[in-house]
Design an enzyme around this catalytic site. Structure first.
Site, mmCIF file in Angstrom:
data_model
loop_
_atom_site.group_PDB
_atom_site.id
_atom_site.type_symbol
_atom_site.label_atom_id
_atom_site.label_comp_id
_atom_site.label_asym_id
_atom_site.label_seq_id
_atom_site.Cartn_x
_atom_site.Cartn_y
_atom_site.Cartn_z
ATOM 1 N N LYS A 33 30.052 26.450 63.812
ATOM 2 C CA LYS A 33 29.536 26.772 62.582
ATOM 3 C C LYS A 33 28.606 27.932 62.470
ATOM 4 O O LYS A 33 27.979 28.012 63.592
ATOM 5 C CB LYS A 33 29.405 25.569 61.567
ATOM 6 C CG LYS A 33 28.197 24.756 61.845
ATOM 7 C CD LYS A 33 28.009 23.536 61.207
ATOM 8 C CE LYS A 33 26.737 22.481 61.651
ATOM 9 N NZ LYS A 33 26.611 21.432 61.021
ATOM 10 N N ARG A 128 26.212 12.745 51.464
ATOM 11 C CA ARG A 128 26.050 14.227 51.280
ATOM 12 C C ARG A 128 27.601 14.770 51.706
ATOM 13 O O ARG A 128 27.980 15.368 50.409
ATOM 14 C CB ARG A 128 25.601 14.881 52.991
ATOM 15 C CG ARG A 128 25.322 16.159 52.947
ATOM 16 C CD ARG A 128 24.870 16.680 54.467
ATOM 17 N NE ARG A 128 25.560 16.567 55.455
ATOM 18 C CZ ARG A 128 25.449 17.033 56.697
ATOM 19 N NH1 ARG A 128 24.312 17.816 56.889
ATOM 20 N NH2 ARG A 128 26.423 17.014 57.414
ATOM 21 N N TYR A 242 -2.180 40.941 58.670
ATOM 22 C CA TYR A 242 -2.082 40.776 57.286
ATOM 23 C C TYR A 242 -3.186 39.772 56.948
ATOM 24 O O TYR A 242 -3.577 38.579 57.703
ATOM 25 C CB TYR A 242 -1.049 40.349 56.589
ATOM 26 C CG TYR A 242 0.107 41.659 56.466
ATOM 27 C CD1 TYR A 242 -0.353 42.491 55.440
ATOM 28 C CD2 TYR A 242 1.149 41.395 57.069
ATOM 29 C CE1 TYR A 242 0.433 43.511 55.476
ATOM 30 C CE2 TYR A 242 2.207 42.440 56.988
ATOM 31 C CZ TYR A 242 1.843 43.708 56.081
ATOM 32 O OH TYR A 242 2.448 44.481 56.063
ATOM 33 N N MET A 292 6.857 41.321 59.326
ATOM 34 C CA MET A 292 8.360 41.445 59.081
ATOM 35 C C MET A 292 8.902 42.022 60.478
ATOM 36 O O MET A 292 10.115 41.562 60.794
ATOM 37 C CB MET A 292 8.704 42.370 57.946
ATOM 38 C CG MET A 292 10.018 42.533 57.789
ATOM 39 S SD MET A 292 10.743 43.669 56.339
ATOM 40 C CE MET A 292 9.953 42.853 54.772
HETATM 41 C C1 PLP Z 1 26.504 20.592 62.201
HETATM 42 C C2 PLP Z 1 27.489 19.243 62.276
HETATM 43 C C3 PLP Z 1 27.808 18.655 63.460
HETATM 44 C C4 PLP Z 1 26.741 19.176 64.705
HETATM 45 O O1 PLP Z 1 25.597 18.754 64.782
HETATM 46 P P1 PLP Z 1 24.532 18.937 65.968
HETATM 47 O O2 PLP Z 1 23.400 18.342 65.525
HETATM 48 O O3 PLP Z 1 24.291 20.348 66.002
HETATM 49 O O4 PLP Z 1 25.107 18.566 67.230
HETATM 50 C C5 PLP Z 1 28.399 17.649 63.623
HETATM 51 N N1 PLP Z 1 29.029 16.966 62.645
HETATM 52 C C6 PLP Z 1 28.592 17.728 61.269
HETATM 53 C C7 PLP Z 1 29.609 16.987 60.186
HETATM 54 C C8 PLP Z 1 27.906 18.732 61.058
HETATM 55 O O5 PLP Z 1 27.642 18.912 59.846
#
Ligand code: PLP
Length: 346
Positions: A33, A128, A242, A292
């Site tokens: 992802k 969640r 800054y 930036m």
């Molecule tokens: C992001 C995610 C993972 C992977 O998690 P890591 O901590 O990066 O290994 C696995 N399962 C679900 C549902 C996730 O959202």
């Protein structure tokens, strides 16, 4: 070239996957992802498919389409967000497997794409995503009649091995899925490291593949070198950056490098005095605020000023940098901006 150079070691990603896979009797999937945690989802997925991975996961259908284009037909691509309104064509055309999260999603799916493969996501306490026990009880028979490709849940506290939530979720997941034929999956990277009780039929590591904690043995995947644009001498009492946030206590030499918060090198890196870059092996502390496009670094102790300083690499991991900024490796990796000159090592 004045942009930072971001090098991604695909071979290291494959090795991290193989090493995780060697720890378990279960199948090892891969989470790609957020564009493969910023590493390029297509490149990562193709690399891991060659290493033997057959199940990939993304957060949303659009990401799945990109991964399917890179992979071609065959491997499963699971979508954690499930089947959202308007996703039917994407899911069908790219042969994605939505992880159905609710009765509403199930109805949407069977109406739009009857017979199209699904997975099921259950909520075991994280609150969640996924169906809670009562919803699952009501839908279970209908869902199982569609022979789901996977039944999964997700651990909230697996990076703390002794947290009571781990056992609690393990029991909840076992209770909700016992006796079911479909393959089961509970663990991401942290759960994978908790041991075989947490593996079921498939694990879903993400961050461990990309060199992040809690997989401490991971090989380094990402290197970022930032070109030095300018070097100057400061007298005691002169300020840097800054808000004059740093004032030199004695004469120092400051290098200004190309890279800043627009590149995902977040301002927090410069806020508590723990940020550093490296000249080869030699640490050089950041001074003043991260801007930036620029970071200022104390290089007084270097005999020679190199043409670049390294902010991520063998001497500072993503977690080292994340620590300095009060963040986590996941956030640092997925924040790295579009401006780097990216290159890949196979
Ligand atoms: C992001 C995610 C993972 C992977 O998690 P890591 O901590 O990066 O290994 C696995 N399962 C679900 C549902 C996730 O959202």
């Amino acid at each position: 070239m004045s942009t930072g150079r971001l090098n991604i070691d695909l071979g290291a990603i494959a090795e991290n996957w193989r090493a995780l896979d060697a720890m378990t009797q279960a199948e090892t999937g891969a989470v790609v992802k957020a564009d493969g945690y910023g590493m390029g989802a297509g490149r990562v997925a193709v690399t891991l498919a060659r290493a033997g991975c057959r199940r990939f996961f993304v957060a949303m259908a659009e990401e799945g389409a990109a991964v399917r284009e890179a992979l071609g037909p065959g491997p499963m691509i699971g979508v954690f967000g499930g089947h959202m309104a308007g996703d039917a064509a994407l899911i069908r055309d790219n042969q994605l497997t939505p992880m159905i999260n609710s009765v509403d999603q199930m109805l949407r799916h069977v109406e739009a794409l009857p017979g199209h493969p699904i997975g099921i996501q259950l909520d075991t306490g994280m609150n969640r995503l996924g169906m809670e026990p009562a919803e699952w009880a009501a839908l279970r028979d209908i869902a199982l009649a569609q022979t789901p490709q996977l039944i999964m849940s997700h651990l909230a506290c697996a990076d703390e091995p002794d947290h009571p939530m781990n056992l609690q979720q393990l029991h909840a997941f076992t209770q909700m899925t016992d006796g079911i034929q479909a393959p089961r999956s509970l663990s991401a990277t942290a759960g994978h490291l908790l041991g075989r009780d947490y593996h079921f039929d498939l694990t879903r590591p993400g961050i461990g593949l990309y060199g992040g904690l809690p997989y401490a043995q991971a090989r380094t995947v990402v290197t970022i070198d930032l070109p030095v644009i300018q070097v100057r001498e400061l007298a005691a009492g002169e300020a840097v950056g800054y808000a004059n946030s740093y004032v030199a206590p004695h004469p120092i030499r400051v290098a200004t490098v190309s890279g800043g918060y627009a590149d995902g090198l977040i301002r927090a890196i410069g806020e508590n005095g723990r940020g550093q870059l490296h000249a080869g092996q030699v640490p050089c502390p950041t001074v003043g605020r991260v801007s930036m496009d620029l970071i200022t670094v104390d290089v007084s102790h270097l005999a020679e000023i190199p043409d670049h300083l390294t902010i991520l690499g063998l001497n500072q991991s993503v977690d080292g940098l994340a620590d300095a900024a009060g963040s986590i490796g996941h956030e640092i990796l997925t924040s790295l901006g579009a401006r780097y000159h990216r290159s890949y090592r196979e």
